[in-house]
Design a protein around this motif. Structure first.
Motif, PDB file in Angstrom:
ATOM      1  N   GLN A   1       0.843  -1.193   0.000  1.00  0.00           N
ATOM      2  CA  GLN A   1       0.000   0.000   0.000  1.00  0.00           C
ATOM      3  C   GLN A   1       0.879   1.244   0.000  1.00  0.00           C
ATOM      4  OE1 GLN A   1      -3.405   0.235   2.518  1.00  0.00           O
ATOM      5  NE2 GLN A   1      -3.612  -1.965   2.759  1.00  0.00           N
ATOM      6  N   SER A   2       0.312   2.361  -0.474  1.00  0.00           N
ATOM      7  CA  SER A   2       1.059   3.615  -0.512  1.00  0.00           C
ATOM      8  C   SER A   2       0.111   4.788  -0.337  1.00  0.00           C
ATOM      9  CB  SER A   2       1.807   3.751  -1.846  1.00  0.00           C
ATOM     10  OG  SER A   2       0.899   3.744  -2.932  1.00  0.00           O
ATOM     11  N   ASP A   3       0.686   5.941   0.038  1.00  0.00           N
ATOM     12  CA  ASP A   3      -0.047   7.197   0.155  1.00  0.00           C
ATOM     13  C   ASP A   3      -1.249   7.072   1.098  1.00  0.00           C
ATOM     14  OD1 ASP A   3      -0.582   9.861  -0.259  1.00  0.00           O
ATOM     15  OD2 ASP A   3      -1.822   9.509  -2.031  1.00  0.00           O
ATOM     16  N   PHE A   4      -0.979   6.761   2.348  1.00  0.00           N
ATOM     17  CA  PHE A   4      -2.037   6.620   3.349  1.00  0.00           C
ATOM     18  C   PHE A   4      -1.474   6.974   4.711  1.00  0.00           C
ATOM     19  CE2 PHE A   4       0.200   2.636   3.229  1.00  0.00           C
ATOM     20  CZ  PHE A   4       0.349   2.315   4.555  1.00  0.00           C
ATOM     21  N   GLN A   5      -2.363   7.167   5.676  1.00  0.00           N
ATOM     22  CA  GLN A   5      -2.002   7.396   7.074  1.00  0.00           C
ATOM     23  C   GLN A   5      -3.173   6.946   7.920  1.00  0.00           C
ATOM     24  OE1 GLN A   5       0.467  10.821   8.730  1.00  0.00           O
ATOM     25  NE2 GLN A   5      -1.587  11.522   9.230  1.00  0.00           N
ATOM     26  N   TYR A   6      -3.064   5.743   8.491  1.00  0.00           N
ATOM     27  CA  TYR A   6      -4.164   5.157   9.247  1.00  0.00           C
ATOM     28  C   TYR A   6      -3.965   5.367  10.746  1.00  0.00           C
ATOM     29  CZ  TYR A   6      -4.965   2.577   4.882  1.00  0.00           C
ATOM     30  OH  TYR A   6      -5.178   2.227   3.576  1.00  0.00           O
ATOM     31  N   PRO A   7      -4.943   5.867  11.470  1.00  0.00           N
ATOM     32  CA  PRO A   7      -4.825   6.022  12.922  1.00  0.00           C
ATOM     33  C   PRO A   7      -4.723   4.669  13.627  1.00  0.00           C
ATOM     34  CG  PRO A   7      -6.647   7.336  12.054  1.00  0.00           C
ATOM     35  CD  PRO A   7      -6.219   6.407  10.965  1.00  0.00           C
ATOM     36  N   TYR A   8      -3.909   4.624  14.668  1.00  0.00           N
ATOM     37  CA  TYR A   8      -3.738   3.418  15.476  1.00  0.00           C
ATOM     38  C   TYR A   8      -4.041   3.742  16.934  1.00  0.00           C
ATOM     39  CZ  TYR A   8      -1.376  -0.306  18.085  1.00  0.00           C
ATOM     40  OH  TYR A   8      -1.092  -1.332  18.954  1.00  0.00           O
ATOM     41  N   PHE A   9      -4.794   2.832  17.567  1.00  0.00           N
ATOM     42  CA  PHE A   9      -5.151   2.987  18.971  1.00  0.00           C
ATOM     43  C   PHE A   9      -5.155   1.612  19.616  1.00  0.00           C
ATOM     44  CE2 PHE A   9      -8.635   2.538  22.082  1.00  0.00           C
ATOM     45  CZ  PHE A   9      -8.224   3.445  23.050  1.00  0.00           C
ATOM     46  N   ALA A  10      -4.599   1.502  20.820  1.00  0.00           N
ATOM     47  CA  ALA A  10      -4.650   0.243  21.560  1.00  0.00           C
ATOM     48  C   ALA A  10      -4.705   0.553  23.056  1.00  0.00           C
ATOM     49  CB  ALA A  10      -3.442  -0.625  21.250  1.00  0.00           C
ATOM     50  N   ALA A  11      -5.459  -0.253  23.788  1.00  0.00           N
ATOM     51  CA  ALA A  11      -5.554  -0.092  25.238  1.00  0.00           C
ATOM     52  C   ALA A  11      -5.909  -1.438  25.849  1.00  0.00           C
ATOM     53  CB  ALA A  11      -6.614   0.948  25.607  1.00  0.00           C
ATOM     54  N   GLY A  12      -5.428  -1.674  27.063  1.00  0.00           N
ATOM     55  CA  GLY A  12      -5.757  -2.931  27.708  1.00  0.00           C
ATOM     56  C   GLY A  12      -4.996  -3.133  28.997  1.00  0.00           C
ATOM     57  N   GLY A  13      -5.218  -4.275  29.600  1.00  0.00           N
ATOM     58  CA  GLY A  13      -4.541  -4.648  30.833  1.00  0.00           C
ATOM     59  C   GLY A  13      -3.524  -5.739  30.579  1.00  0.00           C
ATOM     60  N   PHE A  14      -2.583  -5.900  31.508  1.00  0.00           N
ATOM     61  CA  PHE A  14      -1.553  -6.922  31.321  1.00  0.00           C
ATOM     62  C   PHE A  14      -1.072  -7.454  32.662  1.00  0.00           C
ATOM     63  CE2 PHE A  14       0.680  -2.864  31.562  1.00  0.00           C
ATOM     64  CZ  PHE A  14       1.724  -3.134  32.437  1.00  0.00           C
TER      65      PHE A  14
ATOM     66  N   ASN B   1      -8.576   7.579   6.432  1.00  0.00           N
ATOM     67  CA  ASN B   1      -7.244   8.070   6.149  1.00  0.00           C
ATOM     68  C   ASN B   1      -7.029   9.435   6.810  1.00  0.00           C
ATOM     69  OD1 ASN B   1      -4.712   8.336   5.097  1.00  0.00           O
ATOM     70  ND2 ASN B   1      -5.335   8.460   2.965  1.00  0.00           N
ATOM     71  N   ASN B   2      -6.020   9.508   7.676  1.00  0.00           N
ATOM     72  CA  ASN B   2      -5.579  10.744   8.339  1.00  0.00           C
ATOM     73  C   ASN B   2      -6.406  11.160   9.549  1.00  0.00           C
ATOM     74  OD1 ASN B   2      -3.393  11.305   6.567  1.00  0.00           O
ATOM     75  ND2 ASN B   2      -4.867  12.052   5.058  1.00  0.00           N
ATOM     76  N   ASN B   3      -7.648  10.731   9.682  1.00  0.00           N
ATOM     77  CA  ASN B   3      -8.506  11.181  10.783  1.00  0.00           C
ATOM     78  C   ASN B   3      -8.453  10.192  11.944  1.00  0.00           C
ATOM     79  OD1 ASN B   3      -9.511  13.476   9.364  1.00  0.00           O
ATOM     80  ND2 ASN B   3     -10.846  12.100   8.197  1.00  0.00           N
ATOM     81  N   LEU B   4      -8.176  10.705  13.143  1.00  0.00           N
ATOM     82  CA  LEU B   4      -8.114   9.848  14.323  1.00  0.00           C
ATOM     83  C   LEU B   4      -9.527   9.591  14.821  1.00  0.00           C
ATOM     84  CD1 LEU B   4      -6.342   8.384  16.347  1.00  0.00           C
ATOM     85  CD2 LEU B   4      -6.227  10.480  17.695  1.00  0.00           C
ATOM     86  N   ASN B   5     -10.038   8.402  14.513  1.00  0.00           N
ATOM     87  CA  ASN B   5     -11.405   8.015  14.868  1.00  0.00           C
ATOM     88  C   ASN B   5     -11.325   6.788  15.763  1.00  0.00           C
ATOM     89  OD1 ASN B   5     -14.176   7.675  14.978  1.00  0.00           O
ATOM     90  ND2 ASN B   5     -14.288   6.619  13.008  1.00  0.00           N
TER      91      ASN B   5
END
Length: 206
Positions: free
Chosen positions: A107-120, A149-153
């Motif tokens: 893939q090219s020309d993109f920017q995907y938001p990443y989010f992670a949360a949890g316990g350990f 793309n680009n928006n933090l959702n």
């Protein structure tokens, strides 16, 4: 729509419950040491063995090109972690990570938001040494929102998933209360909307 709303509320409640449980645990055990960790993270979806109809398929074989930082690691997102020692080298905690995914094989020309949360849960070995290896297992949610793309959702309707995760790392003691931490964690989604990935972290703890 109602089923979706119910599902998303449940996922949000999981995160809230994890952090609330940790807070209560801390309050009830004030004689036990707490750690706060602030790190930079790097997310890599390539060495995960993704095939078939899975998101971002195909990628490399499991652990293939694991240290290919320039081509595959998405660098620079923050991670905050809170933990409390229970007994010996065993501790419990919770963490949250953010990033943007700009490197995915094919893939090219993109920017995907990443989010992670949890316990350990974390088991540290050689706790009285300067360099202390550890293993960690956890459960939580993660989202690489390839629908936006680009928006933090956060908690996208199409891409959020519960996941099981496990990792290895080292804590390097610099003083009685502070040090460096390095960890690599594999996230394995338990829902088809999720994306397998590694998250690497390097930072400081206090």
């Amino acid at each position: 729509v109602s089923n979706f709303t119910y599902l998303m509320k449940n996922k949000i409640l999981v995160v809230i419950a994890l952090f609330f449980t940790f807070t209560q645990l801390s309050a009830q055990n004030s004689d036990r040491p707490r750690h706060i960790s602030l790190s930079f993270n790097a997310v890599d979806v390539y060495p995960t063995g993704v095939k078939g109809d899975e998101p971002f398929s195909p990628q490399g074989e499991f652990l293939e090109d694991f240290f290919n930082i320039s081509d595959h690691w998405n660098l620079g997102g923050p991670t905050i972690s809170l933990s409390r020692s229970i007994i010996g080298g065993f501790s419990i905690g919770a963490r949250l990570s953010l990033n943007y995914i700009k490197k995915v094989e094919g893939q090219s020309d993109f920017q995907y938001p990443y989010f992670a949360a949890g316990g350990f849960l974390k088991q540290t070995f050689f706790s009285n040494k300067k360099i202390r290896p550890f293993i960690a297992i956890g459960y939580g949610i993660s989202d690489i929102d390839y629908s936006s793309n680009n928006n933090l959702n956060l908690l996208s309707s199409n891409t959020t998933s519960y996941n099981l995760n496990g990792g290895l790392g080292f804590d390097i003691k610099l003083s009685e209360s502070a040090g460096l931490t390095l960890e690599s964690t594999y996230h394995n989604p338990v829902e088809t909307t999720g994306i397998k990935h590694f998250r690497h972290q390097f930072g400081v703890y206090y």
